[in-house]
Design a protein around this motif. Sequence first.
Motif, PDB file in Angstrom:
ATOM      1  N   ALA A 155       0.810  -1.220   0.000  1.00 15.74           N
ATOM      2  CA  ALA A 155       0.000   0.000   0.000  1.00 15.74           C
ATOM      3  C   ALA A 155       0.844   1.270   0.000  1.00 15.74           C
ATOM      4  O   ALA A 155       0.320   2.358  -0.260  1.00 15.74           O
TER       5      ALA A 155
ATOM      6  N   GLU B 256       2.762   2.324  -2.114  1.00 14.53           N
ATOM      7  CA  GLU B 256       2.722   2.914  -3.454  1.00 14.53           C
ATOM      8  C   GLU B 256       1.540   2.310  -4.190  1.00 14.53           C
ATOM      9  O   GLU B 256       1.436   1.088  -4.289  1.00 14.53           O
ATOM     10  N   SER B 257       0.654   3.142  -4.714  1.00 11.70           N
ATOM     11  CA  SER B 257      -0.479   2.643  -5.485  1.00 11.70           C
ATOM     12  C   SER B 257       0.027   2.202  -6.851  1.00 11.70           C
ATOM     13  O   SER B 257       0.449   3.022  -7.662  1.00 11.70           O
ATOM     14  N   ASP B 258       0.028   0.888  -7.066  1.00 14.01           N
ATOM     15  CA  ASP B 258       0.658   0.323  -8.264  1.00 14.01           C
ATOM     16  C   ASP B 258      -0.304  -0.244  -9.294  1.00 14.01           C
ATOM     17  O   ASP B 258       0.128  -0.644 -10.358  1.00 14.01           O
TER      18      ASP B 258
ATOM     19  N   THR C 137      -3.633  -3.169  -9.958  1.00 13.30           N
ATOM     20  CA  THR C 137      -3.946  -4.534  -9.534  1.00 13.30           C
ATOM     21  C   THR C 137      -2.857  -5.539  -9.906  1.00 13.30           C
ATOM     22  O   THR C 137      -2.470  -6.371  -9.088  1.00 13.30           O
TER      23      THR C 137
ATOM     24  N   THR D 177       0.191  -5.070  -7.742  1.00 14.02           N
ATOM     25  CA  THR D 177      -0.146  -5.403  -6.361  1.00 14.02           C
ATOM     26  C   THR D 177      -0.229  -6.917  -6.193  1.00 14.02           C
ATOM     27  O   THR D 177       0.218  -7.464  -5.177  1.00 14.02           O
TER      28      THR D 177
ATOM     29  N   ALA E 106      -6.904  -3.270  -0.557  1.00 10.69           N
ATOM     30  CA  ALA E 106      -6.614  -1.854  -0.789  1.00 10.69           C
ATOM     31  C   ALA E 106      -7.172  -1.077   0.395  1.00 10.69           C
ATOM     32  O   ALA E 106      -8.373  -0.811   0.457  1.00 10.69           O
TER      33      ALA E 106
ATOM     34  N   PRO F  44      -4.239   4.293   3.297  1.00 10.77           N
ATOM     35  CA  PRO F  44      -2.951   3.596   3.335  1.00 10.77           C
ATOM     36  C   PRO F  44      -1.986   4.148   4.386  1.00 10.77           C
ATOM     37  O   PRO F  44      -1.314   3.377   5.068  1.00 10.77           O
TER      38      PRO F  44
ATOM     39  N   SER G 262       7.406   0.597 -10.019  1.00 10.00           N
ATOM     40  CA  SER G 262       6.335   1.588  -9.930  1.00 10.00           C
ATOM     41  C   SER G 262       6.591   2.679 -10.951  1.00 10.00           C
ATOM     42  O   SER G 262       7.725   3.043 -11.216  1.00 10.00           O
TER      43      SER G 262
END
Length: 167
Positions: free
Chosen positions: A33, A35-37, A39, A42, A88, A92, A139
């Motif tokens: 969480a 870094e929003s990567d 689906t 993740t 998710a 975060p 990322s």
Amino acid sequence: MIEQPAYTGFGFTDEEWGLLVGLPQSVLTAASAAESDGTRRTMAENAAGLETIGAGRQSASPLVAAVAGEIVSRVGDPEAGEELPVIAPADPQAMIDDVLVRAGQAAALLAAKVDEGESGAYRHWLVEIAEQVVTAASSGGILGLGGDVVSDSERRFRDRLSHVLND
């Protein structure tokens, strides 16, 4: 004769054992969480984290092996192709902060209850889980090309975790 839970052999209460067993998967989720990567990335991070947790079953540390065995029995065996659901968190940063607080609590608990070898093995294992998660998928970039292997936010989480655990 009633069989005692495995954790009593280490001198932990049920609540303390819950902290130690819950923390590795929480570290995995927090590291992912950070870094929003998306689906796909993740999922790769989750797989790397679960694999590292599962590998703990072969640890020379009886504590790490017992905790890893307990987690795998609860969430599934990566060697059998089982995967964690993608989580998710709604916030975060709040989750990351909570994981770092619990990591500090676990470090203090281990310092009070087990020898330095067992404590160090568990703390190092948590940092290794975070390391494997943050390096599992790059990322940024475009269409999976380019980007950073470890983003600043992922590096920051891993380093803060390592600092909290004194690893």
